[in-house]
Design an enzyme around this catalytic site. Structure first.
Site, mmCIF file in Angstrom:
data_model
loop_
_atom_site.group_PDB
_atom_site.id
_atom_site.type_symbol
_atom_site.label_atom_id
_atom_site.label_comp_id
_atom_site.label_asym_id
_atom_site.label_seq_id
_atom_site.Cartn_x
_atom_site.Cartn_y
_atom_site.Cartn_z
ATOM 1 C CE1 TYR A 144 -3.490 -2.657 0.336
ATOM 2 C CE2 TYR A 144 -4.526 -0.599 0.975
ATOM 3 C CZ TYR A 144 -4.695 -2.015 0.578
ATOM 4 O OH TYR A 144 -5.844 -2.554 0.423
ATOM 5 C CE LYS B 238 1.597 -17.215 -2.743
ATOM 6 N NZ LYS B 238 1.053 -18.772 -3.046
ATOM 7 C CG ASP C 191 -2.305 -19.707 -1.670
ATOM 8 O OD1 ASP C 191 -1.443 -19.949 -0.669
ATOM 9 O OD2 ASP C 191 -1.891 -20.265 -2.807
ATOM 10 C CG ASP D 224 -7.932 -4.810 1.409
ATOM 11 O OD1 ASP D 224 -8.946 -4.395 1.859
ATOM 12 O OD2 ASP D 224 -8.240 -4.854 0.080
ATOM 13 C CG ASP E 32 -13.543 -7.149 1.674
ATOM 14 O OD1 ASP E 32 -13.418 -6.567 2.950
ATOM 15 O OD2 ASP E 32 -14.059 -6.615 0.897
HETATM 16 C C1 IPM Z 1 -10.391 -1.318 3.573
HETATM 17 C C2 IPM Z 1 -10.782 -0.712 2.393
HETATM 18 C C3 IPM Z 1 -9.605 0.184 2.166
HETATM 19 C C4 IPM Z 1 -8.183 -0.750 1.994
HETATM 20 C C5 IPM Z 1 -9.822 1.074 0.818
HETATM 21 C C6 IPM Z 1 -10.970 1.995 0.961
HETATM 22 C C7 IPM Z 1 -8.633 2.124 0.710
HETATM 23 O O1 IPM Z 1 -10.900 -1.571 1.395
HETATM 24 O O2 IPM Z 1 -10.383 -0.551 4.624
HETATM 25 O O3 IPM Z 1 -10.412 -2.788 3.716
HETATM 26 O O4 IPM Z 1 -8.013 -1.243 0.888
HETATM 27 O O5 IPM Z 1 -7.568 -0.627 2.697
HETATM 28 MG MG MG Z 2 -10.962 -3.775 2.086
#
Ligand code: IPM
Ligand code: MG
Length: 370
Positions: free
Chosen positions: A143, A194, A227, A251, A255
């Site tokens: 990032y 990884k 993975d 990240d 999710d």
């Molecule tokens: C998160 C989001 C952010 C990230 C974006 C909005 C920059 O997806 O907080 O998970 O990628 O960190």
């Molecule tokens: Mg995210």
């Protein structure tokens, strides 16, 4: 009288302001019913800040964020700002806050509430009782790594570059948080990278292991390729306790973990910095969901992730575990009563709006605190 607890509210864009306004009601409730006074300031971030100041995070807003006990953040972004230059996109406001506040440890709990065990796309027996914590490194890795950018090559084609980079101290400080958190849970850390293809992954694995052997031999430590971790999360998520991983894998894996709980609309997060001499950590609390522009302004968004983010603020920034428990119990109560926003609707439950969900949580708090 204890000093006021200072909070900066940054509702942001899309559904951010709607879910934040429900949290404001809980803050007022705390004041009224528990005599806990917060000193609140509010400011713009993301697209809202771009419209007002031309940048996604004004310097003055960053100054405020640096001076308060905790920041509550809604969400940023939307189609209106999609075509802006990368450097002033709404997301840059959030990334600058994370970086400049030094919030390297991102706690993303994935808890499956009993009442929602059937709302997940996975089978009930896979997710029932799930309580895992993803600890994502938040200020390093790809990032922020240099070099980065898009260049035009002599033949007119283009080249995009990002760099995955981690140093020993960056790995050790987040691993330390993982081990400390695990000691308060089930004493099991799984570190995901990884190492089979990336040198930064090899370093990650070695440093986590070294810190473990030197200071946390009582905690069980496993290493897993990221993975495989993604696969295990849907195959048998309850094998995990704390998962520690880098910024990009974190990240993605968070999710994925969110969907185990039924909805992204349920997941809070805390981003913490290093403790200062007084033990205070800079902190930002935000729901894991985004700004959801497609449903913004319709009073249908789920405010629970934002509520639970506030509960995390109570727990981690203000040492108010009882109040945090109370907010979480309020959420559990309305879910058990069968109230659902659209994202977590199931057969036999009642669909409510954002504001009615807020009303119901306040009512539950009244009853629980009576
Ligand atoms: C998160 C989001 C952010 C990230 C974006 C909005 C920059 O997806 O907080 O998970 O990628 O960190
Ligand atoms: Mg995210």
């Amino acid at each position: 009288m204890a000093a006021n607890k200072s909070l900066l509210l940054l509702p942001g864009d899309g559904i951010g302001p709607e879910v934040m306004s429900q949290v404001k009601r809980v803050i007022e409730w705390m004041d009224r019913r528990r005599a806990v006074r917060f000193e609140i300031t509010e400011d713009l971030v993301g697209g809202a800040a771009i419209d007002a100041h031309g940048v996604p995070l004004a310097d003055a807003t960053l100054e405020k964020a640096l001076s308060v006990d905790a920041v509550l953040f809604g969400a940023v972004g939307g189609p209106k700002w999609d075509n802006l230059d990368f450097k002033i996109k709404p997301e840059r406001g959030l990334l600058r806050l994370r970086k400049d506040l030094g919030l390297f440890a991102n706690l993303r709990p994935a808890i499956c509430f009993e009442a929602l065990a059937d709302a997940s796309t996975l089978k009930r027996e896979v997710v029932e009782g799930l309580d895992i914590l993803i600890l994502r490194e938040l200020t390093g890795g790809i990032y922020f790594g240099e070099p980065r950018g898009i260049t035009v090559l002599p033949d007119g084609t283009r080249r995009g570059v990002n760099t995955q980079v981690y140093t020993t101290p960056e790995i050790r400080r987040v691993a330390r948080v993982a081990f400390e958190l695990a000691r308060k849970r089930h004493s099991h850390v799984t570190s995901a990278e990884k190492a089979n293809v990336m040198e930064s992954g090899i370093l990650w694995r070695e440093e986590v292991q070294k810190l473990h052997d030197a200071e946390f031999p009582d905690v069980r430590l496993d290493h897993i390729y990221a993975d495989n971790c993604a696969m295990q999360l849907v195959r048998n998520p309850k094998q995990f306790d704390v998962i520690v991983t880098d910024n990009l894998f974190g990240d993605i894996l968070s999710d994925e973990a969110a969907m185990l709980t039924g909805s992204l609309g349920m997941l809070p997060s805390a981003s913490l910095g290093d403790a200062d001499e007084s033990g205070r950590r800079r902190a930002l609390y935000e729901p894991v969901h985004g700004s959801a522009p497609d449903i913004a302004g319709q009073d249908i968004a789920n405010p629970i992730a934002m509520m639970l983010s506030f509960a995390m603020a109570l727990r981690y920034s203000f040492d108010m575990a009882d109040e945090a428990d109370l907010v979480e119990a309020g959420v559990r109560k309305v879910l058990a009563d069968g109230l659902r926003t659209a994202d977590i609707m199931q057969k036999g439950t009642a669909r409510v709006s954002t504001s009615v969900m807020g009303d119901s949580i306040l009512l539950a708090l009244d009853r629980l605190a009576a």
